[in-house]
Structures are given as structure tokens and as C-alpha cells.
Design a protein around this motif. Structure first.
Motif: not given
Lengths: 590, 590
Positions: B179-182, B188-190
Motif C-alpha cells: 500500500v501507498v499512503p496518500s 487513505q491509501f493506494y
């Protein structure tokens, strides 16, 4: 079997054949005795006809078909009595003998036509419907063709496509990284690459000689209209090359794709120094499709007791040919207000109208008599009928403002042909920019860019002022005012790289921690090397004469970085968070 | 200019020419009057000779060159007196007139030879030196050739390469997401895609018709020897297709790349059902390069008062031709212990030796007389001299164990030719697997796989037992026991997709939240579609007859998911953490 042919391939030569077609109902027209259905797929549209006299039941079914229903049709290819010359399949139609609905469709939220009534948000949310529209589909196909042409040229030139990793290491230099928490190494993060820069340099140290990759890159920036958090680069690197060998290779690539995709033959690209670009256009990415070049008036205009000019570092004019009559005082006021918006920030705008009748009107007529203004005509290359616009102030700022004004005037006067292509190389950039605020140098390109050969010795030993004057062996490809790509000859020497990190404000420890592997690699036989990266999305747009890259991306994100279709980013499970040893300091809204 | 030619291209026809070469010093040999330097680049090795009599100073310089120094040499091409037939440039040498050291090199930590003395960790840390080694360089070039051949075949077949997004949405189905934190949407995460599955289906709904992409995918799994957190897929999807049309297309692709890259012509691929693969080989990815197929003995072997067999659900044998003499009791003991390791977990291993002299020896001779054992020969297709190995127990577990034994025996008996290629399609997989522990169904392929047409009605209405018997319209390509790829015809109907999510234990809300966009798309004219994905890294390895994918990846990660060269993942700044509104629950070690 769903189809024997697609919806774009049937011709007169097929007349009499029994065929099966599948596709989407573009439109269905009930003309009483006959019902016509236009069946669409990626390849085209074919007319299908249902005859009430011959098969009433089938015709009744056809009448009930809605837009975007997916159907399979069997029938015989027949010559049309009423031919449609605008359509490749326009000479024939299918006399349907069988119809099967493969899937129904709700009424789409916007029309699936070349010009749609759907707004941006709706189009993004229902991107699968938007992609069915011919312009969007064609853009995506154009993009894939551009990738094919690029790969062909580079492969034939001996470049090897090598995939570099996506999970790399965060470095504070440049834009903000997207990071990826590691579960196996809790508390630690990968980063997504802003470019494969260090990896391609490592490949050169590894003897790969010529590398390329069409590759996704990532930047966590606040998004402007035409930026995407993920974008695609044509990324290249070559060993044992000089600047001009790199430029020749990628000028060749550019000419190749223009020829292959547009059948446009580009002339050789001029080279322009960074300094010259700023003097002539006020921009390092000049749009040279039209003239209206900068004319510096600093010497001429000072000393006439006009304090605004007298107190200015720099006075610059552009001459809009034949526009004197076109621009009323009201128009000029509008233009002045446009220039005074905070985005541009001009204090004011001075004008001289060399009228068609030979008289002169100017907003600074009080300070400059007609004779003086007329004496500027030669310098300005102005003739009767021309409108001259003048800005003044601090040089760098004024150049930027005049660049905006020039581009705006080019648009207003219709001087810009969207399908003309003016490429040029901008070269000899400064290596370092001094930032007053942070009191440190920034790399104009990036920290791996080499100073020009003649500047290398000075860089290792020179003082602060010397550093400001260093020139980089860097280059940008600019087409029509758009920066298509940039690159440089790289540093391949540990001492020079280390010196560069010093100048950029890295401590020894930071440099070692972040780029130790690269400086280490330079000690094991690193060859001279250099490269370039082209913005692939932007190259697509420029080739098609369009402004927005978003229309060339299958699933773009909006200005808030959201994918409207899948509704991402989104909250994740507590379990996922705890596996990653992470806590959020904001609470979920849900 | 650094070179007029590369180090692999000079031939007799160049004799007499003045040339400039750049490259790495492979080796330097000082023979007194003459010093020979082997100069290496990606293209080859060229011998350079320095003559003490002709230019003593130059020759002295050459003597000081260390391994992996980067040099530029000027000189004249001359015919060699002592030709080297093993080297394409072996007929000539360069009589050096000039030598410039472009970069020095420390002594490399391992030898840059085909067979190196460097261990895995050292090779990964100094990957730039490892890549200079011919086998690694050739693997990377082979990989790029495979990509070219793949793209050529698919493009010519009308497939459009479309880039799908890397920043997508996390879904709990399947393996764990990275996951990639926004930052712009805090909290939220990508997620990084495990595959572009839903996007390629959306492209089919969008009318793209034929899509492909060579694409990076990501799985946050605990890494086994041959897994990488990021890997590459050849990902494809087609609309309006039946299973056999998909198989024909990708059988064609496979044949094409074997022909292009290896000049190997593959025969048509057999199709084998999942059930048959398990009965004959105990595996859904059978290595069919050798026989030794399973022979079920359950009926024959029961009822002879041997309790171990009598209490077993399933008894299965393999027959090792001619191996009776080869395997001493000690060998069989070793084999038994190998089978009893926890990784395999067999309770024991029964053997029968049909000796060359016609006698029979067996570990269960107490329970079965020679006549009985001899009567099994026909079923076993055993002859005198053969060794039969038998396992028993619960069927599924025993099949898995016997699969391991069969593969091991194949290796031990030298039955496996690494350069023979046996592709086959495994088809008709179960749709759902019942998991006793979690009391729910799992998707055998993934939740978008369609049941076979004849099972669709039953799926919508059937009971629990019916669900277990559903067959998926799914397929795997297996070559030499390695799963190269897999795919399926997909569900394109909202009701069926919704039913599948129910069965897989999704609540209505979860299904809508995660896959609402896809089910929504199915309501706007989704065509029937299906596709496949090939593991690109694995296809490289199988084509080259190698076991490890790591040697085909430029910058692989180790089993802890670390990039040893750049030392990633790593800790990030507090500022970065706070911009992302994140806190780590573990403390940094640094």
C-alpha cells in the motif's frame, strides 16, 4: 464463435457471404417495414437490416434493442442501395437472419459519440463508456503506436530495454516521493521512483552500453491541471558518449516517430543556449512557431525622466505585427489586467501604437515624444500598424512575465498553428541555482548532471561566485513550447560527485547514506555516460496537437489524485495497518 | 569521440584502419617486449598490443592498467599471427598508438568471469560488477529479446498495449497488497496492483477488444526462494472469445517466442483436465518430459491384512524403469527419510524390486507373497529390473507427496532434459475450493473467473454440494512442470458476479465497496471476454532451461525483500511521516 468478422472489415467483395458479427448497438432506427441497427466495435460500424416482411419476429426483437446493448448477429452480406461513402463499410449491409442479446445495457449517462455531453467527472467515473468514444479510443491506440515506433527505433539502434525496480529507496532530493511501508522490515519504507536515474547509471557502470525503458514514474506533488501522480517516461542512457552523440540519437528518434505516426518530416533541430532562449523568449522552453521575439529596450528607454523605466533593471518589448488597430484601449486594459493577475504579477503594461497613418500613440506618450518613439522602430523592427507592448522590472521576473504575454498574444493573434512542429534543443544550462531563501544551491537538472568539461576543474576548486557560473552539460528537447525531454552527460567520477553533493548541502553522511552505492560504483570502472528522458504522455499530446496529457492516459487521476472510477485512495483494514506497524494520526471519515 | 567501433566488431576486413576503442580492461599480460590488453564491452573482447620497442612509454602505461580500468585506445587494426578461433575478433588485434585512462578501478571483490567466485550477497551488493559478467548480461539481453518477440506477435495480432495504473485500490482478496499512503487524502491509501485484472476487464467493457501489457505487478508475500515482491507479467484480455480462441492465440504466442528465441519448433499443445493431471501426476502442473506416471493400487493392494494399506483412502505407485539394481537398501532408506521431512511429510515409503533375475524383493514382502506382487506387474507396467515405489494415505495429500517423489526420481535417474520443452494446457479447474478452517469458499483462480457455460445456471440456484462440483472456464499453461501462465473466461454478468462474491463470503457492502465499479460496468453492455497472464520472469527462465528467475532480473531483491545494492527499504524522515499523517509503532533501530 462470437464473430467471423469484425465491424470494420466487410466490403463489396464479401457480398453474398454468411457472416456473424458481435458488437454494440450504436443506434437502432425503426422505419416501419425495415429496422436498421448500426453495430459498432473497435474496428468500425456495420449496418444491419431487419426486414418486417421476411422475419417479423426478428424485426420486433431488433426494435427493442437499446443503445449500447451487446449483440451477436448472423446474416448475409448484401450491397446497399443507399451507400454511405463516409464509412469504410458503407457499401454493404447485413441482412440479419439471427439476433442474440449477449448483454443488455442501461441507458448510458452520456452519449457515446465523438462529441459527448458528458462532463469530466462523469467521463472519469464511467471511463469504460468514455473509452468507447472514438477520440478516446484513438488516443489510446495512438499511444500504443508511439510506443511501438519508439521501441523499434531504439532496439534497432542497439538499445536494450531493461526493467528497473519500482520498489526503491526514498531520497529527499527533488520532488516528494510516494513511499511504500515494508511489512517484512517494519518501520522502513520503499519509495516509488521519480525516475530510474541512478539505476540507469548503474547499468552503464555495469556495461549495458545502451539502455532504454518505457517506464512508469511517480511524483507526489500537488497536482496542476496537466500533471499526474504517475506518468510514463522514455528513459535512456548511453555509455562512452559526448553530448552531441546523445542529441543526434534522440533527434533521430523524434524524427522517426513524427515520420512513422504523422508522416511529418522534421528538419534538423536548431540548438539554442539557455541564455539565448531567455534573451529572445524569456523562457527555456520557447515556442518558436511564431516570432514576436523579445527586444530589450533597457538602454534606449532609460534617461527620459520616466521614473518607472529609470528605476528598472530591465525593459523589454514585443512587437505585435499589424495589431495596432485591432487593440482598442479597452482591449489593452483587459490585457493589462490579465497581466496583473497574481499568477503573472506584472505591475503594469506599457504600449506603443505605431498607427497605420504614421502617427504614434503610447501609454507613456507623456514621457517620450513621437520622435523618440519613432526612433525605436528600427530596434523594434516595428512598422506602421504594429502594436508594441513593454514590460519592465527585475530582469528574471520580467522575462517570465513577458514570456506569458508573448504566448497570450500569439494565441490572440492566431499565430500558433497546432499542427506545425518546431523542435529545438536548449543547451548549456547553469549547473547550480543559488536559492536565497534556503541559502543553498539547487541542482538545475539533478545532482548527477556533469558540469561541462571545461568547468570541471573550476568546480572542484572554485569559490562561491565560480559555482554560480558553472555550465552543465545538460540539454532539453523543446517542441512548440513544451518540454518533451531533458538529459545530461553525467558525472562518473567519485570526487566530482562528492563535491556536487557538498555544494547541494548534503552532509557526507547523507550523501553516503542515500547515494553511497552510486559513488561506490564510480570507483569500480565507471565509463563516461549520459542520457535523456522523454515525457511519453506529453509527447503523445504534442504529436496530436493537444494540450492535455489526460486524454492519452487510459485511467487518469483527477486533480486531487483520485481515481474516480475505482474510488481510490481509500481506507484500509486495521489488520493491514497493524501488520505494517503503522498508525494514522487522522481518523477515518467513514 | 570515445570510439569508432565497439569491442566486438573488428574483423580482417578492417586491417589497416585507424580505430578508437573504449572499454574495460579484462586482463593485461606483460610478456616483456609486448604487453597484451584484452579490452571488453557489451559487444565482445578485442586484443590490444603495446610494443616496448616501438613506444616504451605507452607500453609502461599499459603495464600499469588494473582489471576493470576504463580506457580509450587508439591504434591500427592488424592481423594477428596467433589467431584465436574462439573469439569473433580473434583474427585481429589493435597496435596501440595512444592510451587514455578514462576511469580507474579498485580491485573488484569478485572476478568478472563467466564462472565467478562471488557469493550471492556480494554479487547483489555489487550488481554493477555482476552485470558485466557475460551470463548475467546475456540473460538481461535475452529478456529484452523476449519482450520484443512478445510485443511483435501480439501487436500483429491486433492487440493494443495499454498502460493500466500502478496506484490503485487495496482489496483483501488474494495475496497481501503493498500500500501507498496518500498525502493529499490523509489516512487513505493506494495499493500497488497484484495484476491489472479489473482494469483489463474494464478495457473490454470499454471496447478495446484485444489488450495486452508487459507490466510490473506486486505481491507482499513472505518470499520463497524464487519469488520476488515485484514481478512482470505478459497480461492479456480479449472480447467476444471462447476458451479455445484464447488458447489458440497464446499457444501461438508461445510457439512464436520459442521459434524466435531458441529456433525450437513446438508441436501442438495437448489439453489435460485438472482431474486427469492429478490422477496421472498428482499435480496440476505436471512435468511431462518423463513418464513414471501414477498407478493407483488402492483396489489391488487392499485386503491382504496389511493394516497400513487397508486403512488408507488411496494407494499409489510409480515404476522406476531399470532402477531395481541401482537402489541399495541404504539408498531407499535415504529416499524414505527425504520423503519423511516435514516439507513433504510422508509416513513411510513402500518398495518392490522386480529383480533382473525374476525374483521379487519388497519392504512389504511379509504381507504379500511373490505371486501377488508379480500379479501387479501388468497394472504397474513393470518389468524385471524395475523399482516400484508406493505411498498411501489420504488421497489429496498422498498425490502431492507422490508428485514430489516422482520429480525427485526423475532427477536422480537423469530422466529430465533441461533443454526439452513439454508444454500443455491444464483445463477444467474447479471453480471454488471449500476451506474447512475458515468455513468459506475460496476462488481457485480469482473471483472474476466464469463457471463453464453449462454450470452457470446451477451456480445461481444450486446447493452447497453443487457449488463444490462447479467447473471453471479456466486454464493454465504448464511447461516442464512450471506454471507459465493462467487465465479464464470471465464473468460478464452482474448477477453471476454478485453470486460469486456471496459464495466467497463477501457481504453486499464489501462487494460493492471493492468491486462496485466492475459490477456497475457489467450493466452498461459488457461483452463476453476472457484472457490470460504469463509470468514473464518465469518464461525467461524456462526458455533458458534455468530454475531461478532472479538471474533474469536486473536488480532483484533478496529473500527479506531487500535491495542489497541501494540498501532499501530504509527509514524515512519524520517530516515525510507527518505529511502522510502516519506514525510507526516500532522504533527505528538507527
Amino acid at each position: 464463435m462470437y464473430r467471423t468478422h469484425n465491424c470494420g472489415e466487410l466490403r463489396m467483395s464479401h457480398v453474398g457471404e454468411e457472416v456473424t458479427l458481435s458488437g454494440w448497438v450504436q443506434i437502432s432506427r425503426d422505419l416501419g417495414g425495415l429496422t436498421f441497427v448500426d453495430l459498432r466495435d473497435r474496428y468500425g460500424i456495420t449496418q444491419v437490416v431487419f426486414n418486417m416482411d421476411e422475419n417479423a419476429e426478428l424485426c420486433q426483437q431488433a426494435r427493442k434493442l437499446g443503445r449500447e446493448f451487446v449483440v451477436r448477429i448472423k446474416g448475409k452480406v448484401a450491397e446497399r442501395s443507399n451507400k454511405n461513402a463516409n464509412r469504410p463499410t458503407g457499401n454493404i449491409e447485413i441482412e440479419a437472419s439471427n439476433l442474440e442479446i449477449l448483454n443488455a445495457s442501461k441507458v448510458p449517462p452520456f452519449t457515446i459519440e465523438n462529441e459527448t455531453d458528458g462532463g469530466d467527472d462523469l467521463r472519469m467515473k464511467y471511463r469504460y463508456l468514455d473509452i468507447r468514444r472514438k477520440p478516446v479510443m484513438e488516443n489510446l491506440m495512438f499511444r500504443s503506436q508511439l510506443a511501438i515506433a519508439t521501441r523499434k527505433y531504439l532496439s534497432e539502434g542497439g538499445f536494450i530495454e531493461v526493467e528497473t525496480p519500482v520498489l526503491i529507496k526514498s531520497t529527499p532530493e527533488g520532488a516528494r516521493d510516494f513511499v511504500v511501508p515494508s511489512r517484512m522490515n517494519q518501520g522502513q519504507f520503499y519509495a516509488l521512483p521519480q525516475s530510474p536515474q541512478t539505476f540507469k547509471q548503474i547499468l552503464m557502470v555495469g556495461g549495458m552500453d545502451k539502455y532504454f525503458q518505457i517506464v512508469k514514474c511517480f511524483r507526489d506533488e500537488d497536482l496542476r491541471a496537466d500533471r499526474q501522480p504517475e506518468f510514463t517516461q522514455i528513459d535512456c542512457e548511453m555509455a562512452f558518449v559526448t553530448r552531441d552523440e546523445v542529441l543526434d540519437t534522440f533527434e533521430g528518434l523524434t524524427k522517426h516517430v513524427f515520420k512513422e505516426l504523422l508522416d511529418v518530416t522534421l528538419a534538423d533541430f536548431p540548438k539554442m543556449s539557455y541564455d539565448e532562449a531567455l534573451e529572445r523568449y524569456g523562457s527555456d522552453k520557447p515556442d518558436t512557431r511564431f516570432g514576436m521575439e523579445f527586444v530589450e529596450l533597457t538602454e534606449l528607454a532609460k534617461g527620459h525622466d520616466f521614473p518607472v523605466f529609470d528605476n528598472s533593471e530591465y525593459i523589454v518589448a514585443i512587437c505585435a505585427k499589424g495589431a495596432a488597430d485591432q487593440y482598442s484601449n479597452k482591449d489593452i486594459k483587459k490585457l493589462t489586467e490579465w497581466m496583473q493577475r497574481p499568477q503573472i504579477g506584472a505591475k503594469g503594461l506599457v504600449n506603443i501604437k505605431y498607427q497605420a497613418d504614421g502617427s504614434v500613440k503610447s501609454s507613456v506618450g507623456k514621457f517620450y515624444d513621437d520622435a523618440t518613439l519613432n526612433s525605436w522602430k528600427e530596434t523594434l523592427e516595428a512598422e506602421n500598424g504594429d502594436l508594441v507592448l513593454i514590460l519592465c522590472g527585475e530582469k528574471e521576473k520580467t522575462q517570465k512575465q513577458m514570456n506569458e504575454l508573448r504566448l497570450e498574444m500569439g494565441k490572440q493573434l492566431g499565430l500558433i498553428d497546432p499542427m506545425q512542429f518546431n523542435p529545438l534543443w536548449v543547451v548549456d544550462f547553469p549547473l547550480l541555482e543559488w536559492d536565497e531563501e534556503s541559502e543553498r544551491f539547487h541542482a538545475m537538472h539533478h545532482p548527477f548532471t556533469s558540469p561541462k568539461k571545461e568547468d570541471q576543474e573550476r568546480m572542484l576548486t572554485g569559490d562561491h561566485e565560480t559555482m554560480k557560473a558553472l555550465r552543465a552539460d545538460a540539454y532539453d528537447l523543446v517542441i512548440n513550447g513544451v518540454e518533451i525531454g531533458g538529459g545530461s552527460i553525467r558525472i562518473h567520477d567519485r570526487a566530482l560527485q562528492s563535491r556536487n553533493f557538498d555544494l547541494l548541502g548534503f552532509s557526507k553522511e547523507e550523501a553516503e547514506d542515500q547515494f553511497g552505492f552510486l559513488m561506490g560504483a564510480f570507483e569500480y570502472g565507471a565509463p563516461p555516460h549520459g542520457g535523456i528522458a522523454f515525457g511519453f504522455d506529453r509527447l503523445c499530446a504534442v504529436l496530436k496537437g493537444q494540450n492535455s496529457i489526460r486524454d492519452f492516459i487510459a485511467f487518469p487521476k483527477n486533480n486531487q489524485g483520485r481515481d474516480m472510477m475505482i474510488d481510490s485512495p481509500s481506507y484500509i483494514d486495521e489488520t493491514q495497518m497493524s501488520e505494517l506497524a503503522l498508525e494514522s494520526t487522522v481518523s477515518a471519515e467513514s
